[in-house]
Design an enzyme around this catalytic site. Structure first.
Site, PDB file in Angstrom:
ATOM      1  N   HIS A  90       0.806  -1.222   0.000  1.00 11.83           N
ATOM      2  CA  HIS A  90       0.000   0.000   0.000  1.00 11.83           C
ATOM      3  C   HIS A  90       0.836   1.268   0.000  1.00 11.83           C
ATOM      4  CE1 HIS A  90      -3.435   2.489   0.303  1.00 11.83           C
ATOM      5  NE2 HIS A  90      -4.163   1.784   1.151  1.00 11.83           N
ATOM      6  N   ASP A 124     -10.975  -3.306 -17.637  1.00 13.85           N
ATOM      7  CA  ASP A 124     -11.409  -4.204 -18.712  1.00 13.85           C
ATOM      8  C   ASP A 124     -10.186  -4.733 -19.462  1.00 13.85           C
ATOM      9  OD1 ASP A 124     -12.467  -5.478 -20.918  1.00 13.85           O
ATOM     10  OD2 ASP A 124     -13.522  -3.715 -21.696  1.00 13.85           O
TER      11      ASP A 124
END
Length: 456
Positions: free
Chosen positions: A164, A386
């Protein structure tokens, strides 16, 4: 959520390191003083589920994503490096080009086996994101782990674990979309990455100019204090769906001026904080806090961050209250505290003051005891990634909490509402459910039906 009884097996190939497709600079890049705080020194898991796409028949998603990943790392080459720690606990990326971990796998399950409403927690998560030995640390380890698991139906699951300190949700979305664009044939990302971590560096000399109750140092950093239970108590994980009807029911509990001038985030945060505190049954005079993850991007004062900046760019401004006030006062009491904290955290000065505090106080963790943190991912765009198989059926964090600390909830976009994973002791969870049902006037419902998960 996915059926808890679902059991399947995963056959994994050996993990490999994917390196940038072209040579990249060997250099040292310092993280910002927001990136390297203790609160972000952990690995955050995400999971994306994709349907079978008939026009992609015969094309292997693992191969496509692996090759696209190598090309994207040419632009995001620091992610292919390793973190080092210098004096003052300062983190720096050595851009070694060693690469990120990649696992190719197959599961004897179909997408529809996971149920119609995909929400955390997910069954067999340890199989869908395998913890490669030696990979889970913060320093001197791969900064990214990806597993692509093919399903019997022709769909697949894309799981990811990121250090992170390298990026926040919106920054990670930039990287994932870069990989996705490469997978669909692009030669470079539509938004080029920008490092520029010096923009969130402490001043010289550092000076804390604002109050930061999220870093109070007069409370023990004991993760169990946040749930007021001993470590051996069973913690329940459950997701809650808040659609337009639930949010409307909460608005109707507010005075008219707050109904019109409060955001969905503010109202939901006030409700969850209040219900969670009630469920934990803490002592009336104890102080509790809710911390709102406020991102600088998209704000007028966040214009100093260039498009393509993928580092952490948020603060955790805290609202603080005594338990008795939070539980006995109407919801507008909690809402006003949340609105004030959020407003304070939206300024550039607040973020700069946090960066300065990190340097002066040794990069502390936010206060864990009696705390609750909410992080809004509804605008991160993670669900829109996508790779050529369309948008994800579900695409966001894999669970509530951060690391082993169960005090964090994420707001995840889901159809026309929000899904919120919550972690609480089992007995407190039962009480929390009743409080939520009461606050929404028994309007907690399942998300609306969607089209079938499998292709016709």
């Amino acid at each position: 959520m996915a059926p808890s009884s679902l059991v399947f097996t995963v056959q994994r190939q050996m993990p490999v390191l994917v390196t940038p497709a072209k040579p990249t600079p060997h250099e040292f890049k310092y993280l910002s003083d927001i990136d390297d705080q203790e609160s972000l020194r952990f690995q955050i898991p995400l999971i994306h589920f994709y349907r079978n796409e008939p026009c992609m028949s015969g094309i292997d998603p693992a191969k496509v994503i692996r090759e696209a990943l190598a090309r994207a790392l040419v632009f995001y080459y620091p992610i292919a490096g390793r973190l080092r720690e210098e004096s003052g606990r300062k983190l720096v990326v050595e851009c070694t080009g060693e690469g990120v971990l990649f696992i190719e796998a197959d599961a004897n399950a179909r997408l529809q086996d996971f149920g119609d409403n995909l929400q955390p927690p997910f069954p067999c998560m340890e199989e869908l994101l395998f913890d490669v030995e030696g990979s889970a640390g913060v320093l001197n380890c791969p900064l990214l782990l990806i597993q692509v698991t093919r399903l019997l139906c022709g769909g697949f699951i894309f799981s990811l674990r990121l250090n992170h300190t390298m990026a926040d949700g919106q920054g990670l979305a930039l990287f994932m979309n870069a990989v996705a664009e490469m997978a669909r044939g692009a030669t470079e990302p539509s938004v080029l990455p920008v490092w520029s971590r010096e923009l969130l560096r402490a001043r010289n000399p550092p000076r804390v100019t604002l109050e930061h109750r999220e870093y109070d140092d007069d409370m023990p950093h004991d993760s169990h204090n946040t749930i007021n239970t001993p470590p051996d108590v069973n913690v329940a994980h459950r997701s809650f769906y808040f659609g337009p009807r639930e949010i409307s029911a909460l608005r109707m509990r507010l005075p008219e001026h707050l109904r019109k001038n409060s955001t969905r985030f503010e109202i939901l945060t006030a409700c969850l904080w209040r219900c969670r505190t009630m469920a934990l049954q803490l002592e009336p005079e104890e102080e509790v806090r809710v911390m709102c993850n406020v991102n600088a991007r998209g704000k007028k004062e966040g214009d100093f961050l260039p498009m393509g900046y993928y580092g952490n760019a948020f603060a955790y401004p805290a609202a603080v209250s005594k338990v008795k006030s939070l539980c006995n006062e109407p919801m507008e009491y909690a809402l006003e505290l949340v609105k004030k904290a959020k407003s304070q955290g939206m300024t550039r000065e607040y973020l700069q003051s946090v960066a300065d505090l990190m340097v002066l106080r040794g990069r502390p963790h936010f206060t864990i005891a009696k705390s609750y943190l909410v992080s809004d991912l509804t605008r991160a765009g993670l669900e829109n990634v996508d790779f050529g198989w369309g948008k994800a059926v579900y695409g966001s964090v894999a669970k509530g909490g951060i690391g082993d600390i169960p005090l964090v909830s994420f707001y995840i976009p889901f159809r026309n509402g929000i899904v919120v994973p919550v972690c609480l002791p089992s007995t407190a969870m039962d009480r929390f459910v009743k409080e939520i049902e009461s606050m929404t006037s028994d309007l907690i419902t399942a998300p609306p039906p969607s089209r079938p998960l499998s292709a016709p």
